[in-house]
Design an enzyme around this catalytic site. Structure first.
Site, PDB file in Angstrom:
ATOM      1  N   ASP A 536       0.848  -1.179   0.000  1.00  8.91           N
ATOM      2  CA  ASP A 536       0.000   0.000   0.000  1.00  8.91           C
ATOM      3  C   ASP A 536       0.893   1.242   0.000  1.00  8.91           C
ATOM      4  OD1 ASP A 536      -2.352   1.561   0.250  1.00  8.91           O
ATOM      5  OD2 ASP A 536      -2.075   1.662   2.415  1.00  8.91           O
ATOM      6  N   GLU A 675      -2.971  21.305   1.254  1.00 10.45           N
ATOM      7  CA  GLU A 675      -3.351  22.675   1.579  1.00 10.45           C
ATOM      8  C   GLU A 675      -2.892  23.038   2.982  1.00 10.45           C
ATOM      9  OE1 GLU A 675      -7.436  23.616   0.793  1.00 10.45           O
ATOM     10  OE2 GLU A 675      -6.885  24.126  -1.256  1.00 10.45           O
ATOM     11  N   LYS A 726      -8.419  20.318 -12.736  1.00 14.07           N
ATOM     12  CA  LYS A 726      -7.089  20.200 -12.163  1.00 14.07           C
ATOM     13  C   LYS A 726      -6.527  21.547 -11.720  1.00 14.07           C
ATOM     14  CE  LYS A 726      -6.021  15.992 -14.718  1.00 14.07           C
ATOM     15  NZ  LYS A 726      -6.433  15.147 -13.605  1.00 14.07           N
ATOM     16  N   ARG A1085      -6.078   3.933  -7.833  1.00 13.74           N
ATOM     17  CA  ARG A1085      -7.540   3.874  -7.838  1.00 13.74           C
ATOM     18  C   ARG A1085      -8.025   2.421  -7.778  1.00 13.74           C
ATOM     19  NH1 ARG A1085     -10.116   8.011  -5.871  1.00 13.74           N
ATOM     20  NH2 ARG A1085     -10.007   9.916  -7.081  1.00 13.74           N
ATOM     21  N   ARG A1394      33.623  -4.132   9.063  1.00  7.91           N
ATOM     22  CA  ARG A1394      33.350  -2.696   9.176  1.00  7.91           C
ATOM     23  C   ARG A1394      32.703  -2.166   7.903  1.00  7.91           C
ATOM     24  NH1 ARG A1394      38.288  -2.690  12.061  1.00  7.91           N
ATOM     25  NH2 ARG A1394      39.487  -2.183  10.196  1.00  7.91           N
TER      26      ARG A1394
END
Length: 1477
Positions: A536, A675, A726, A1085, A1394
Site C-alpha cells: 500500500d 493545503e 485540475k 484507484r 566494518r
C-alpha cells in the site's frame, strides 16, 4: 512457436502461453532505442483529459512527472499505439508500434477446449466449497433496497431477497467458526503427506495379526501431534475473534423517537439518543457521529453541523487517500432534516442499489414530499471512514455488517496458509514412501530367495516359513518411521523458537512503542523466499505528512527547511551596518519569533534536506530566510514585489479554516494535507491566516520592521477544484480595492493559461529536449552496466557466485579464502568496488554550466564557469555582512520574462524529479466592470439545476486566462524513514515491488519517484482504457521489454483499466505477461477487491513465487490475507491490518531485516532441520536394512525395541531442533550489506532434489562405514566378552548419535543427547525384564560396557565417519564454493565487517557504531602494541649497544694480553741477554 516483430523490425520468438517467471529476464540486454517523451508524465496524463469518477472537490497536487517513459499514445483516429524515439542528440521520431503478438484469444479458447473436464471439476469444487462455507449468492432485488426513514420504527426491516430481517452489523475477520473448524483443520492437517502417510500406516497397523510393534503405537501419537497443531491454530484464531468482539462492542448513538399517545399538536414525544453496540445496529437506524468518530456502517448523510452543511470524511482506510472528502446531503433532505425534530418527522424513502464491491460508484434515489433526488457517492459515507473537522453528522444506515462496502471487499473465507516448503517436503515424503515400499519389497523378495536356498535346508527352521504379505507388511512397518512421526510437530517447535527470536531490537519502533509481533509461526521460512511484494502507499510507504519544501519565484529557487534543524548561527557583524531585527512567525504557535540573520551558511551551506529520489545529487541552494531578508532589505525592488505577490497567493488561494486553540495558537481545518502544508508554510514565511469568516480572510503580516499588522481580504468567489479542471481559483478584493484572481493547479494546466503561453511552450520544449538527452544517456549507462554484470557473471566458472542470476557475478574472491589478513587487501578492495557499484544508482550530472545556470541567483556572473564556489570569507553569490543584500538576486533577471519562464519550468521539472508534488500559481488583476460581467454568468451557473458543474467549469474557463506567472511550490509527501533504501535493497535481492493504492494516479506516480520505485530513466508504461487500444498498447510494450530495450520499466494502471482488462481472459493473460516483464507495477484507484485479485493472479500464475502483501488500513486486509505472507503496519490508520496479518511491524524499513536476515535465517534453519531429519532417519534405518542379510531377511531388528522407539524423540530430536532454532550461516550485517544472498531461498537453494540426494548419499555412505566397521571389528571377533545382538545394536546406535552431533552450534544438544543415551543404557541394564532376544539385563554395566574393544571400535567408527564427511565437505568447498562459504570467510576479516556495518545503518543503527567502536579499540590496541614493540626494540638496541660496549673493552684487553704474549714469545724465540740457543 509463433513469432512477433519488435518495433525495430526484428523477429522475436514469443511463447504460446503466458510467460513464466523464468523467461522474463532477457539474456542479453540491448541498448535502449526510445522512450516516449512528451513534456513529462504530467503532460501524458493530463492531456488525456481523464474523467475521474470521484466527485470530491478536493485539490490534488500534481504528480512528479519528468520520468522517461514508454507511454504508448494514440496516433490519430485509428488508435494504433505509437512510440516516440528520443535520440542522443535530443531529436525525436515517432513510429507506429507493430501490434503483431501471439493470438492470446485463440490461445485461451484452445486452452479451455483442451481441459473441459478440469474446468468442470473446478466448477464443481467451487460449488462444494460454497456449500460448505455457506457462500450462497442471493438473487438481486427487483428495483433496489427500499429503506423508509422512520426514527420511531420498532421492528426490523425485511430484506426482500431473503424474506428475513436485514443482517446485523456484526463483522468477523477470524478464519473459523465452531462448525467449520474441525473439518477445515482436519483437511489442512492431513493435506500434509506425512500425516496422511502415518494415518494409512496406523490403519494397517490396527489390522490384527499384521503388526509386530503393537496396534496403536502409531495412531495414538499421530492424533496427539495433530491435536497439538489444531490447538495452536485454534488459539491463533481465538485471538482474532477477541479483536473482532472488541470492535463489535463499540458504541454509537441511535435516535429513538417515541410517538405521543395524546392527540396534541406534537406528533412525537421525547427524542432520545440511545447508546447501543455496533453489532446491534440495523438497516434504517438513524445514528449520530461526532468529530473523530469512526463510521460503524454505510450511511446516507441526513444532516451535518459543518461549514455550509458539509461533513468532512477521512477515507484513508478505504482507498488510501489522505485528502478529506466533503459529503453533503440532497436539497430535499437538507430542508426536511434541518434539526433533530425534522429528522424524526421526516418520512422520506430511500431506494439504494444492492450491496456490491464498487467503492467509487453508487446509485440510488431519495423521495421527500413527493420530490425525488438522486443519491451518489457525495451523499454516502462508508464504514471505515472517520468524521473529521465536523462537530456532528447524522445519517441513516443503508448497509450493515458484512454487506458494507469495506466488508464486501474483504475475503470472507480467507485461505489457510501453508508454507511453500511444505510442498517440497511433501514431494520428498512421496519419494521416501516409494523408497520404503521398494526397500520392503526388496527384502521380502530376498527373504523368498533365502527361504528357498537356506530355510528349507535348515532343520531348526522347520515350519518357520512366513507368507509373502505378512513379511512384506512387517518390513513396511519396520521401515515406516524412515519418515519420522514427529517431523511436523518438531517443525512446529522450531518455528515457535524462531518466532521468539524475531523479537529483534532493531525492529522495535521506539517512537510508537511497538515491536514486531508474529501472529503465526507456520510460514516463518517463507519470509526468506519472497519474490513479489505488494505494498500500500498511504501509511505504509508514507508518513501521511506533507511538508512545504521548495519554491520558485521570479526565476530563483529557494529551499524551505526551517522544520528540519535549528537555524544557522548569525554572521558576526563586521561594523558596517547594524543587522535588522527581521522576524518570522513561529511554525507551531503562530507567534512571532526572531529570524535567522542572513549569512553564507543561510545561503548556500550544505543543505539539511536531500531528495529521497536523488540523494546523491546536491547543489548549493538559497534558503527562504535569505529571501525574506532580501525582501525586507530591498522592499521596492522588482523581485521583492513579485515575491510578496507569490507569498500572498500561497496564503490566500485555499479553503482552509483557522481555529484558535485554548492555548492561543492557531490551527487549521483543511480538506487535504497539501493545503495544510501550504498554509503552514505561509505562516512560517510571515503571512498568518488569522481568521476566515463572512467571506473575509484576515492575514497577520510581519513587516520589515518587525511590526505586526492585519490585512483583510474579501473573498468574492471560489471556483472549486475538480478532477477535470485540475486547478482551483479564488477571486479576492485586496485592501486597496483591487480585484485579483489567483489560480493554482497542475503546471501543464496553468502554463496554457498564461499570458505568455506560447513563449512558455517553447521553453518547455527546450527543457524537455535537455532532460530527454540526459535520461537517454542514463538509460544507456544502465543497460551497459547490466550487460557488463551479465558478462562478468557468465565468465565466472564458479557455481557459487552466480546464484541463479548475475547478482554476485564478477566477484572473484573465492580463490583467496585461505589468504591471511595482510594478503586479503586485494579481496577487500574488490569487494568494496563490487558493493559500491550496486549501492549507487545510475545518475549522470549535467555539465556544470548547464546545471548551475538555472540555480545561480546571478547567471550573468557565471561567464561559463563550471561551478559556484562557496566560502566563508567571500561567497561568489555575494553577500555583505550585516544582513544587507548586495547581489543575492539579479534584478535584471527578474525582468526577463523568457529567462524567468525557462528557469521556473526547469525548477518544476527538477522538483518533480526529486519526488516533490508541484503546483504552479498564476494571477491577474481585473476591473470592476470585467468582474461584474463575469459574475453574472457565474451566478447563473452556480444556481443552475441542470449540468451545474459543467457550467461552472465553463465560467471558470472564461476568466482563468491571461495569467501572470506568480511562481511554483513543491511539497514533500514525507516517506517513512528508510523507505527508499529498503526498496533499493529489496530490488537488489531480486524482489519485485508493486504499489497498489486507492489514491489518484498523479499522487501514486509521485510517490513512486520519491521512494525510487520509478527511476528518472525508467520507461513508464501507462495503461488507460479511456485512451483505447489497451491490448495493442500492452502488446507493443511486451515486445519491447522482451527485446531488452528498457533499462528499467514500470507499468502504471488504474482501477478502471484493470477492471476492463480482467473482464477479458485474453487481455488478462497479456496484462500479467507484461507485469511479469516489468520491474515494478503501480496500480492506482484500486479497490480492496482489485488489490486482492492482483495478488491472487501473481500467486497463481508465477510458479514457485512467494508473494508478500503489506499495508496498514482496513482496505489492505483482503490482499494481506490473499498473499502467501501478510504484513501489517501498525500505523496511523489503526490496527485493522495488523490484526489480520501474519506479522506486524511499525515501519516499512523493518521489512529489510525481517526478510533479508530473519527470513533467510529461518529458511536455512528449517531446510537444515528437514534434511537433517531425513539424514538421520536414512542413516539409522539403512543399518537395519544392511543387517537383514545376516538374519535371513526375517525382519529382525538390529536395535532393542524400546531404544528404537526412543530414537526420534529422546536421542536425536534435540540436535536437529537446535539447528532449526539457532543456526546462523552468515551474520546479519553481511546479509543486509549483500542482499543478493537472499536469492538462496527464491530458487530453493537450501532444500531441493539435488541437496536432498547429496545428504542421502552422505547418509548411505556413513551407514555403510558404521555398519561394516561394527560388524568386521566387533561383531565377528571371537575373543570378546559379548558380541551379541544387543551389543552390536548398541554400538551402532552410539556411533549414529556421535556422528550426527558434532557441530559447535549443537554443543548443548550434544551433551544432552549423548549423556541421555548412556543414562538410558544404565537404566535398561538395571530395570530390563524381558531378557530373551536382546540380552539387555546388566549388559552395559557388566558385559560389553567393560570391554575395551567395544569402546575402541566406537571411537574408530566415529573417526572414520568424521574423516569421510570432512573430506567430502573440503572437496566441495575447494571445487565449488557456495556464496555462504565465501562470505563466511570474508566476514572474519575486521575490515570487511566494518565495511558491511557501514552499509546497514538504516536497519542496524547499532552495528556501525559497534564496529566503529571496535575499530577504535583495535586502533588503540594497535597503537599500544606498536608502542610496546618500539619500546622493546629500543631496549633491545640499548642492550645490544651496552653489551657491545662491554664486549669491546674485553676484546681490547684480550687483544692487548695476546699482543703482550706474542711479544714475549718473540723475544724468547730470538733470545736475549745470556739466553741463547
Amino acid at each position: 512457436m509463433e513469432t512477433a516483430l519488435s518495433p525495430t523490425g526484428r523477429s522475436l520468438p514469443t511463447p504460446l502461453s503466458p510467460i513464466s517467471r523464468s523467461s522474463v529476464s532477457p539474456t542479453s540486454p540491448l541498448s535502449p532505442t526510445s522512450r516516449s517523451r512528451g513534456y513529462s508524465l504530467r503532460r501524458a496524463i493530463f492531456n488525456r483529459n481523464l474523467e475521474d469518477r470521484s466527485e470530491s472537490a478536493i485539490l490534488e497536487l500534481q504528480e512528479s512527472g519528468s520520468s522517461s517513459q514508454a507511454v504508448l499514445e494514440r496516433a490519430g483516429d485509428d488508435k494504433v499505439p505509437t512510440v516516440t524515439v528520443s535520440g542522443l542528440d535530443g531529436s525525436t521520431t515517432t513510429k507506429k508500434a507493430d501490434p503483431a503478438l501471439p493470438n492470446y484469444e485463440n490461445w485461451v479458447e484452445r486452452r479451455m477446449q483442451r481441459a473441459p473436464l478440469l474446468r468442470r471439476a473446478r466448477d464443481a469444487a467451487k460449488k462444494v466449497r460454497k456449500a460448505i462455507f455457506g457462500a450462497h449468492e442471493l438473487p438481486p432485488s427487483k428495483d433496489g433496497r427500499h429503506i423508509p426513514l422512520d426514527a420511531s420504527r420498532k421492528k426490523s426491516l425485511i430484506d426482500e431477497r431473503t424474506g428475513k430481517d436485514y443482517i446485523d452489523n456484526t463483522i468477523r475477520s477470524c478464519r473459523y467458526t465452531i462448525w467449520n473448524f474441525v473439518p477445515r483443520q482436519l483437511f489442512a492437517q492431513f493435506s500434509k503427506l506425512a500425516n496422511f502417510y502415518f494415518l494409512s500406516v496406523s490403519i494397517l497397523q490396527m489390522i490384527p495379526g499384521l503388526s509386530t510393534t503393537g496396534n496403536y503405537t502409531t495412531i495414538v501419537p499421530l492424533l496427539f501431534f495433530v491435536g497439538l497443531s489444531m490447538a495452536k491454530e485454534a488459539y491463533d484464531d481465538f485471538r482474532r475473534y477477541k479483536l473482532d468482539k472488541a470492535e463489535n462492542n463499540s458504541e454509537v448513538s441511535v435516535l429513538h423517537a417515541y410517538r405521543s399517545t395524546d392527540a396534541g399538536p406534537e406528533p412525537f414525544g421525547p427524542l432520545v439518543w440511545a447508546t447501543i453496540k455496533w453489532r446491534d445496529l440495523r438497516v434504517g437506524d438513524v445514528i449520530k457521529l461526532k468529530r473523530n468518530d469512526p463510521v460503524p456502517a454505510d450511511i446516507v448523510l441526513l444532516h451535518s453541523t459543518g461549514h455550509q452543511g458539509v461533513a468532512y470524511v477521512e477515507t484513508m482506510a478505504l482507498d488510501g487517500e489522505t485528502n478529506l472528502k466533503g459529503k453533503t446531503t440532497t436539497a430535499g433532505l437538507a430542508g426536511a432534516c434541518a434539526d433533530e425534530e425534522g429528522i424524526a418527522a421526516c418520512r422520506a424513502e430511500l431506494v439504494v442499489e444492492d450491496p456490491n464491491l464498487d467503492l467509487y460508484r453508487f446509485e440510488g434515489r431519495v423521495t421527500v414530499g413527493g420530490e425525488t433526488c438522486a443519491l451518489t457517492n457525495n451523499e454516502v459515507v462508508y464504514r471505515g471512514s472517520i468524521i473529521r473537522n465536523t462537530p456532528e453528522a447524522i445519517g441513516v444506515v443503508i448497509y450493515s455488517g458484512e454487506e458494507c462496502k469495506i466488508r464486501m471487499n474483504a475475503n470472507k473465507n480467507p485461505r489457510i496458509k501453508a508454507p511453500h516448503l511444505q510442498s517440497v517436503v511433501n514431494k520428498v515424503v512421496i519419494a521416501v514412501v516409494i523408497f520404503v515400499v521398494a526397500l520392503a519389497l526388496f527384502n521380502t523378495i530376498a527373504y523368498q530367495i533365502w527361504q528357498r536356498s537356506r530355510e528349507r535346508k535348515s532343520w531348526y527352521l522347520d515350519h518357520a516359513r512366513v507368507p509373502f504379505f505378512p513379511i512384506l507388511t512387517s518390513f513396511f512397518i519396520m521401515f515406516n518411521t524412515m519418515i519420522p512421526l514427529s517431523l511436523y510437530v518438531s517443525m512446529e517447535i522450531i518455528k515457535l523458537g524462531q518466532m521468539v527470536l524475531l523479537n529483534d531490537i532493531d525492529m522495535y519502533d521506539e517512537k510508537a512503542d511497538r515491536p514486531l509481533e508474529a501472529h503465526t509461526s507456520t510460514i516463518n521460512e517463507e519470509l526468506g523466499q519472497v519474490s513479489y511484494i505488494f505494498s500500500d502507499k498511504t501509511g505504509t510507504l508514507t508518513n501521511n505528512e506533507m511538508k512545504f519544501r521548495k519554491l520558485s519565484v521570479a526565476g530563483t529557487a529557494w529551499l524551505h527547511d526551517v522544520d528540519l534543524a535549528s537555524p544557522a548561527p548569525p554572521l558576526p557583524n563586521k561594523g558596517k551596518k547594524p543587522a535588522r531585527d527581521s522576524r518570522l512567525v513561529d511554525s507551531v504557535s503562530g507567534t512571532p519569533r526572531p529570524s535567522t540573520t542572513l549569512s553564507p551558511a543561510t545561503l548556500t551551506n550544505e543543505p539539511r534536506w536531500r531528495s529521497s529520489a536523488r540523494p546523491t545529487r546536491s547543489r548549493p541552494e538559497l534558503r527562504t530566510p535569505a529571501m525574506l531578508a532580501y525582501i525586507r532589505a530591498k522592499p521596492h525592488t522588482l523581485f521583492a514585489m513579485k515575491a510578496r505577490m507569490f507569498l500572498l497567493s500561497i496564503a490566500l488561494c485555499h479553503t482552509c479554516l483557522p481555529e484558535t486553540q485554548p492555548d492561543g495558537s492557531i490551527d487549521f481545518q483543511a480538506s487535504s494535507p497539501d493545503e495544510l502544508a501550504l498554509v503552514h508554510a505561509a505562516r512560517e514565511l510571515g503571512l498568518l491566516n488569522y481568521a476566515r469568516e463572512m467571506g473575509r480572510i484576515t492575514l497577520r503580516v510581519i513587516g520589515g520592521d518587525g511590526e505586526e499588522r492585519d490585512e483583510v481580504y474579501e473573498v468574492l468567489d471560489v471556483i472549486e477544484f475538480s478532477s477535470k479542471r485540475k486547478r482551483m481559483s479564488v477571486l479576492l478584493r485586496f485592501p486597496d480595492g483591487r480585484i485579483c484572481l489567483i489560480c493554482k493547479g497542475a503546471d501543464s494546466v496553468i502554463q496554457a493559461r498564461l499570458r505568455l503561453a506560447a513563449l512558455a511552450g517553447r521553453k518547455v520544449a527546450e527543457i524537455e529536449k535537455r532532460v530527454s538527452r540526459r535520461r537517454s544517456l542514463e538509460a544507456h549507462v544502465a543497460l551497459a552496466r547490466k550487460s557488463s554484470q551479465l558478462e562478468r557473471g557468465a565468465s565466472v566458472n564458479r557455481v557459487s557466485m552466480s546464484i541463479g542470476r548475475p547478482s554476485l557475478g564478477g566477484l572473484s574472491v573465492a580463490g583467496r579464502l585461505s589468504l591471511n589478513a595482510a594478503r586479503l587487501q586485494p579481496a577487500r578492495d574488490e569487494l568494496d568496488m563490487w558493493l559500491r557499484e550496486r549501492e549507487r544508482d545510475i545518475e549522470l550530472v549535467d555539465e556544470p554550466e548547464r546545471e548551475e545556470r538555472f540555480y545561480s541567483p546571478r547567471p550573468s556572473a557565471q561567464m561559463g564557469r563550471g561551478s559556484v564556489a562557496v566560502s566563508e570569507g567571500r561567497n561568489s553569490w555575494a553577500w555583505e555582512a550585516g544582513g544587507q543584500a548586495e547581489e543575492v538576486v539579479e534584478e535584471g533577471l527578474v525582468g526577463d520574462d523568457a529567462a524567468v519562464l525557462e528557469r521556473c519550468f526547469q525548477h518544476v521539472n527538477d522538483f518533480a524529479t526529486e519526488g516533490l508534488r508541484t503546483l504552479l500559481y498564476g494571477y491577474r488583476f481585473m476591473t470592476e466592470a470585467e468582474y461584474a460581467g463575469w459574475k453574472k454568468g457565474f451566478q447563473e451557473a452556480s444556481t443552475s439545476l441542470v449540468d451545474r458543474e459543467a457550467k461552472i467549469e465553463e465560467a471558470g474557463e472564461v476568466i482563468e486566462t491571461e495569467l501572470e506567472l506568480a511562481g511554483a511550490t513543491a511539497i514533500e509527501d514525507k516517506l517513512q524513514q528508510g523507505v527508499p533504501e529498503t526498496i533499493d535493497q529489496l530490488r537488489r535481492a531480486n524482489i519485485r515491488l508493486w504499489m497498489l493504492t486507492g489514491d489518484k494516479r498523479e499522487t501514486a506516480v509521485n510517490i513512486g519517484h520519491s521512494c525510487r520505485l520509478i527511476k528518472d530513466y525508467s520507461d513508464v508504461i501507462v495503461l488507460d482504457s479511456s485512451a483505447g487500444a489497451v491490448e495493442r498498447m500492452m502488446g507493443a510494450a511486451v515486445v519491447r521489454l522482451r527485446a531488452g530495450e528498457a533499462a528499467h520499466s514500470v507499468v502504471v494502471v488504474d482501477g478502471g483499466t484493470l477492471g476492463y482488462v480482467t473482464s477479458k481472459p485474453a487481455a488478462t493473460a497479456l496484462f500479467f505477461d507484461l507485469a511479469m516483464l516489468a520491474d515494478s507495477v503501480v496500480c492506482c484507484r484500486a479497490s480492496p477487491a482489485q488489490k486482492a485479485a492482483l495478488v491472487r493472479g501473481v500467486r497463481k500464475r508465477v510458479k514457485g513465487a512467494v508473494t508478500l502483501a503489506v499495508g496498514d488500513g482496513a482496505n489492505d486486509i483482503a490482499m494481506i490475507q490473499e498473499a502467501h505472507v501478510g504484513i501489517g503496519i501498525s500505523g496511523r490508520e489503526g490496527l485493522q491490518a495488523a490484526r489480520a496479518s501474519d506479522y506486524s511491524v511499525a515501519q516499512f524499513r523493518f521489512l529489510g531485516k525481517l526478510l533479508l536476515v530473519h527470513g533467510r535465517w529461518n529458511y536455512v534453519r528449517t531446510c537444515k532441520y528437514v534434511v537433517g531429519t531425513f539424514y538421520k532417519e536414512m542413516l539409522f534405518y539403512l543399518t537395519q536394512a544392511l543387517y537383514q542379510r545376516w538374519n535371513g531377511y526375517t525382519a529382525t531388528s538390529l536395535y532393542e525395541p524400546w531404544s528404537m522407539s526412543m530414537f526420534n524423540t529422546l536421542f536425536t530430536s534435540l540436535p536437529v531442533i537446535f539447528i532449526g532454532i539457532f543456526e546462523q550461516d552468515l551474520s546479519a550485517a553481511t546479509l543486509l550489506a549483500v542482499p543478493e544472498l537472499y536469492a538462496l531461498g527464491q530458487r530453493d537453494g537450501a532444500f531441493n532434489a539435488r541437496i536432498y540426494l547429496a545428504w542421502m548419499f552422505m547418509a548411505a555412505g556413513s551407514a555403510m562405514v558404521v555398519y561394516f566397521c561394527m560388524y568386521a571389528l566387533f561383531g565377528q571377533v571371537a575373543f570378546t566378552r559379548d558380541n551379541g545382538l544387543f551389543a552390536m545394536g548398541d554400538l551402532t546406535f552410539s556411533a549414529l548419535l556421535e556422528t550426527h552431533t558434532k557441530t559447535l552450534l549443537t554443543a548443548a544438544s550434544f551433551v544432552l543427547s549423548i549423556g541421555g543415551w548412556f543414562l538410558w543404557n544404565i537404566i535398561l541394564a538395571t530395570t530390563y525384564t524381558h531378557n530373551v532376544i536382546y540380552l539387555v539385563k546388566g549388559a552395559f554395566l557388566t558385559s560389553f560396557g567393560r570391554n575395551p574393544l567395544w569402546w575402541a571400535v566406537l571411537l574408530l567408527i566415529i573417526a572414520a565417519v568424521v574423516v569421510f564427511e570432512v573430506s567430502v565437505k573440503t572437496a566441495r568447498v575447494a571445487l565449488a564454493p557456495q556464496d555462504a562459504d565465501v562470505f563466511r570467510q570474508l566476514e572474519k576479516d575486521p575490515a570487511v565487517r566494518r565495511r558491511f556495518a557501514e552499509s546497514v545503518g538504516v536497519w542496524m543503527p547499532g552495528a556501525a557504531a559497534a564496529e566503529a567502536e571496535n575499530a577504535a579499540l583495535d586502533t588503540e590496541d594497535e597503537a599500544e602494541r606498536q608502542r610496546r614493540e618500539e619500546a622493546e626494540r629500543e631496549g633491545h638496541v640499548l642492550e645490544i649497544l651496552r653489551t657491545r660496549g662491554e664486549g669491546v673493552e674485553m676484546e681490547m684487553r684480550e687483544l692487548d694480553r695476546r699482543r703482550e704474549s706474542a711479544e714475549i714469545g718473540e723475544m724468547l724465540r730470538r733470545g736475549f741477554g745470556s739466553v741463547r740457543r
